[in-house]
Design a protein around this motif. Structure first.
Motif, PDB file in Angstrom:
ATOM      1  N   UNK A  14       0.817  -1.213   0.000  1.00  0.00           N
ATOM      2  CA  UNK A  14       0.000   0.000   0.000  1.00  0.00           C
ATOM      3  C   UNK A  14       0.850   1.262   0.000  1.00  0.00           C
ATOM      4  N   UNK A  16       0.583   5.613   1.089  1.00  0.00           N
ATOM      5  CA  UNK A  16      -0.199   6.595   1.872  1.00  0.00           C
ATOM      6  C   UNK A  16       0.690   7.796   2.138  1.00  0.00           C
ATOM      7  N   UNK A  17       0.057   8.939   2.396  1.00  0.00           N
ATOM      8  CA  UNK A  17       0.840  10.091   2.852  1.00  0.00           C
ATOM      9  C   UNK A  17       1.471   9.782   4.194  1.00  0.00           C
ATOM     10  N   UNK A  24       4.601   7.229   1.604  1.00  0.00           N
ATOM     11  CA  UNK A  24       5.249   6.077   2.200  1.00  0.00           C
ATOM     12  C   UNK A  24       4.602   4.788   1.697  1.00  0.00           C
ATOM     13  N   UNK A  26       4.147   0.619   2.198  1.00  0.00           N
ATOM     14  CA  UNK A  26       4.267  -0.496   3.139  1.00  0.00           C
ATOM     15  C   UNK A  26       4.112  -1.804   2.373  1.00  0.00           C
ATOM     16  N   UNK A  52      11.603   2.187  -9.862  1.00  0.00           N
ATOM     17  CA  UNK A  52      10.179   1.921 -10.079  1.00  0.00           C
ATOM     18  C   UNK A  52       9.388   3.202 -10.307  1.00  0.00           C
ATOM     19  N   UNK A  53       9.793   4.261  -9.626  1.00  0.00           N
ATOM     20  CA  UNK A  53       9.037   5.513  -9.719  1.00  0.00           C
ATOM     21  C   UNK A  53       9.730   6.548 -10.594  1.00  0.00           C
ATOM     22  N   UNK A  75      10.000   5.257   1.894  1.00  0.00           N
ATOM     23  CA  UNK A  75       9.380   6.576   1.911  1.00  0.00           C
ATOM     24  C   UNK A  75      10.075   7.469   0.900  1.00  0.00           C
ATOM     25  N   UNK A  76       9.282   8.211   0.129  1.00  0.00           N
ATOM     26  CA  UNK A  76       9.855   9.126  -0.864  1.00  0.00           C
ATOM     27  C   UNK A  76       9.313  10.539  -0.667  1.00  0.00           C
ATOM     28  N   UNK A  79       6.106  14.190  -5.111  1.00  0.00           N
ATOM     29  CA  UNK A  79       6.441  15.066  -6.246  1.00  0.00           C
ATOM     30  C   UNK A  79       5.679  16.384  -6.181  1.00  0.00           C
ATOM     31  N   UNK A  88      -2.559  14.935  -7.891  1.00  0.00           N
ATOM     32  CA  UNK A  88      -3.425  13.923  -8.487  1.00  0.00           C
ATOM     33  C   UNK A  88      -3.997  12.958  -7.445  1.00  0.00           C
ATOM     34  N   UNK A  90      -4.599  13.269  -3.303  1.00  0.00           N
ATOM     35  CA  UNK A  90      -4.419  14.018  -2.045  1.00  0.00           C
ATOM     36  C   UNK A  90      -3.969  13.106  -0.895  1.00  0.00           C
ATOM     37  N   UNK A  91      -4.571  11.921  -0.784  1.00  0.00           N
ATOM     38  CA  UNK A  91      -4.223  11.001   0.311  1.00  0.00           C
ATOM     39  C   UNK A  91      -2.996  10.139  -0.014  1.00  0.00           C
ATOM     40  N   UNK A  95      -0.770   5.057  -5.090  1.00  0.00           N
ATOM     41  CA  UNK A  95       0.550   5.155  -5.713  1.00  0.00           C
ATOM     42  C   UNK A  95       1.334   3.853  -5.562  1.00  0.00           C
ATOM     43  N   UNK A  98       3.305   0.428  -9.074  1.00  0.00           N
ATOM     44  CA  UNK A  98       4.611  -0.048  -9.556  1.00  0.00           C
ATOM     45  C   UNK A  98       5.253  -1.106  -8.652  1.00  0.00           C
TER      46      UNK A  98
ATOM     47  N   UNK B  41      -4.582  14.690   6.521  1.00  0.00           N
ATOM     48  CA  UNK B  41      -4.655  13.872   5.322  1.00  0.00           C
ATOM     49  C   UNK B  41      -5.613  14.375   4.240  1.00  0.00           C
ATOM     50  N   UNK B 350      -6.364  16.966 -16.557  1.00  0.00           N
ATOM     51  CA  UNK B 350      -6.133  15.642 -15.965  1.00  0.00           C
ATOM     52  C   UNK B 350      -6.786  14.624 -16.870  1.00  0.00           C
ATOM     53  N   UNK B 356      -3.589   9.818 -15.030  1.00  0.00           N
ATOM     54  CA  UNK B 356      -4.441  10.694 -14.234  1.00  0.00           C
ATOM     55  C   UNK B 356      -4.244  10.517 -12.744  1.00  0.00           C
ATOM     56  N   UNK B 357      -3.898   9.315 -12.317  1.00  0.00           N
ATOM     57  CA  UNK B 357      -3.805   9.014 -10.887  1.00  0.00           C
ATOM     58  C   UNK B 357      -2.381   9.209 -10.365  1.00  0.00           C
ATOM     59  N   UNK B 358      -1.398   8.808 -11.173  1.00  0.00           N
ATOM     60  CA  UNK B 358      -0.015   8.863 -10.667  1.00  0.00           C
ATOM     61  C   UNK B 358       0.770  10.070 -11.170  1.00  0.00           C
ATOM     62  N   UNK B 361       4.645  10.411 -11.218  1.00  0.00           N
ATOM     63  CA  UNK B 361       5.256   9.148 -10.778  1.00  0.00           C
ATOM     64  C   UNK B 361       4.870   7.971 -11.683  1.00  0.00           C
TER      65      UNK B 361
END
Lengths: 116, 451
Positions: A14, A16-17, A24, A26, A52-53, A75-76, A79, A88, A90-91, A95, A98, B41, B350, B356-358, B361
């Motif tokens: 997964x 997540x922010x 980050x 996991x 990967x990214x 953790x990255x 962008x 693109x 928010x949460x 992501x 990949x 968040x 978008x 659109x999602x990534x 990245x």
């Protein structure tokens, strides 16, 4: 050495922010044996995540093993800061894709363990 | 006290919980009910706009159940990050709700309200003294950032909450608070180890997410004793397992072994997770290492403008292949048409079905989908400018020519009329920094009110 896909080793993959400036990832492995194969494989590095990214390696803040959860975490730098113009996700919860292509070399004993 | 029991009804006040789970939690005679009410968040908007991402009616439902049960049994209630973001308007929303409930239900209690909104001029002075440092990867704070910053909050630690308990508050409504603080404060006050209390708070703050199957809309019970803490769900369909609890420790954090917070670091290198019953997990070895100076995390946002979006789809395979050409043409037409206007704007397209999602990245760059979802977005200094740019970009894109075009009646499928939506004010994070403070209380004034 046989390589197997991360989806066979992990139960959770997964993203997540971690605050508005970081993303980050996991990866929680199915059990201790799968986690040990992953950690010993040497696959989980900053280089892997950067590749990967398609980001510079200095944007990878860390790759950390967390034995208590049979997990590896990376953790990255985000962008785009969460919610800023051009955002693109928010949460940051979508992501992870990949990571699902990661192939992990495993020992022959482990292959037998999987088959058993 | 041998063991303190802390009931966490839900992940975020307003996310709800089954009454059966809450009743089961009450039957375990909790010493404290604590709940986190917010998060960064959902993005910068809510802090900026002074609005909550939690619904008033849903928050009232949760608060009514909690307050009625707690006041009757004289159990202290601690609420952190009131109203979702913990600024003054957010605190007021939840304050008004509590007063309303107290009147309607005839409840009487002493309430402490702890403010967490920080005057940006106070931040400016600290910045000039060199007492503000960026929290990597946030950039260093500049005074210009503060000029346009709209609202700043500080994340309080457990100390101001302990002070409110010392004053005899039965209900504590706190502005922005470090998520584990409301759970940790009563345990630390009772003499339990801060490392265990904060780690327990970290698990409890998301309600039953740390169980399996996880849920943010269900209750979790924590127990802290000498050298350990334990967590268990209160709904028979869930279990706390070593995996579910340890996995939650790393949730939303950069490094699960070292979690920085107000006043110090939660260090989990030695933490051990152990299954003690079928659905209960015991944790030992969590340590709190105080920092030499006391730092508070600040969160602040500035205005980014006003937004208008238009939503459309494209199914023409020729246009799908030429989408980059179309976007370039539209951008140029918009720029040319308003070049005399002096408008400052951000225009974005978008493409759902293509990155659109990534976005930046995205590794799959050469995929041609059979259809595209298109969001045309304009952000301008005023809503009028955003409306103008979005409308013009939309009409231009609808009729734009491109090489090989056959569908000359129009390029876009609009699911809605009107096709454009005003998004209103847009904010962005501008402050995410640590400020050095003389003491843990200095940014967080408290008031006591008898209801």
């Amino acid at each position: 050495m046989k390589k197997i896909n991360i989806t066979e080793l992990a139960s959770v993959v997964r993203s997540k922010n971690s605050g508005p400036y970081e993303l980050t990832f996991d990866i929680i492995f199915k059990d201790r044996a799968a986690f040990e194969q992953a950690r010993r494989s040497g696959v989980f590095t900053k280089e892997l995540i950067a590749g990967l990214y398609n980001i510079d390696i200095d944007k990878v803040i860390g790759v950390v093993e967390f034995e208590a959860a049979n997990a590896i975490k990376a953790t990255i730098v985000r962008p785009v800061v969460s919610g800023a113009l051009g955002e693109t996700d928010v949460y940051g919860a979508q992501q992870n894709a990949p990571l699902l292509s990661i192939e992990v070399p495993v020992s022959s004993d482990f292959v037998k363990y999987l088959d058993s | 006290m041998e063991e303190m029991r802390i009931l966490s009804p839900t992940a975020i006040l307003g996310y709800g919980f089954p009454l059966e789970s809450f009743t089961e939690g009450l039957s375990q005679k909790p010493h404290v009910i604590a709940v986190d009410a917010g998060s960064t968040d959902p993005g910068p908007y809510y802090l900026g706009a002074g609005k909550s991402f939690t619904n008033r009616a849903a928050v009232k439902r949760d608060l009514e159940l909690i307050l009625e049960a707690a006041v009757e049994r004289k159990i202290p209630v601690l609420i952190g990050t009131a109203g979702g973001s913990g600024g003054e308007p957010h605190l007021k929303r939840d304050y008004d709700l509590i007063v309303e409930i107290a009147r309607e239900k005839g409840l009487h209690f002493t309430m402490a309200v702890i403010h967490a909104e920080v005057d940006k001029e106070q931040v400016r002075e600290a910045l000039r003294r060199g007492e503000v440092t960026p929290l990597y990867p946030a950039p260093p704070l500049k005074e210009e950032d503060l000029d346009t910053t709209f609202r700043v909050v500080g994340q309080m630690g457990f100390e101001p909450l302990i002070a409110a308990l010392e004053e005899g508050a039965q209900v504590i409504l706190a502005g922005r608070a470090y998520d584990p603080s409301v759970f940790a404060a009563p345990a630390i006050r009772a003499g339990f180890e801060p490392g265990l209390a904060i780690h327990l708070g970290k698990i409890l703050e998301c309600g039953a997410i740390a169980s399996s199957p996880g849920s943010g809309s269900d209750c979790l019970l924590g127990r802290v004793g000498p050298g350990y803490f334990e967590v268990e769900p209160l709904n028979p369909i869930r279990r706390c397992t070593v995996t579910s609890v340890s996995a939650h420790t790393l949730y939303e954090k950069s490094n699960p072994l070292a979690l920085p917070g107000p006043g110090g670091l939660l260090e989990l290198k030695e933490a051990k997770f152990e299954q003690v019953t079928e659905n209960r997990v015991r944790v030992t070895g969590s340590k709190f290492i105080p920092t030499d100076k006391y730092y508070i995390k600040l969160e602040g946002v500035k205005m980014a403008g006003y937004r208008t979006v238009s939503i459309a789809g494209c199914r023409d395979p020729i246009m799908v292949k030429k989408i980059d050409e179309v976007i370039t043409t539209v951008r140029e037409r918009v720029q040319d048409n308003f070049k005399e206007s002096g408008y400052q704007y951000f225009l974005d397209f978008k493409l759902y079905g293509r990155n659109g999602v990534m976005g930046r990245l995205e590794p799959e760059l050469n995929v041609i989908p059979h259809e595209l979802g298109i969001i045309i977005e304009a952000v301008g200094e005023t809503q009028d400018i955003a409306d103008t740019i979005c409308s013009f970009a939309r009409s231009t894109m609808l009729h734009s020519g491109y090489s090989g075009r056959m569908a000359t009646a129009g390029n876009l499928a609009f699911p809605y009329s009107p096709s454009d939506f005003k998004g209103g004010a847009v904010y962005q994070f501008s402050v995410y920094h640590l400020i050095e403070v003389n003491n843990p209380y200095s940014l967080f004034p408290m008031k006591l009110i008898n209801l």
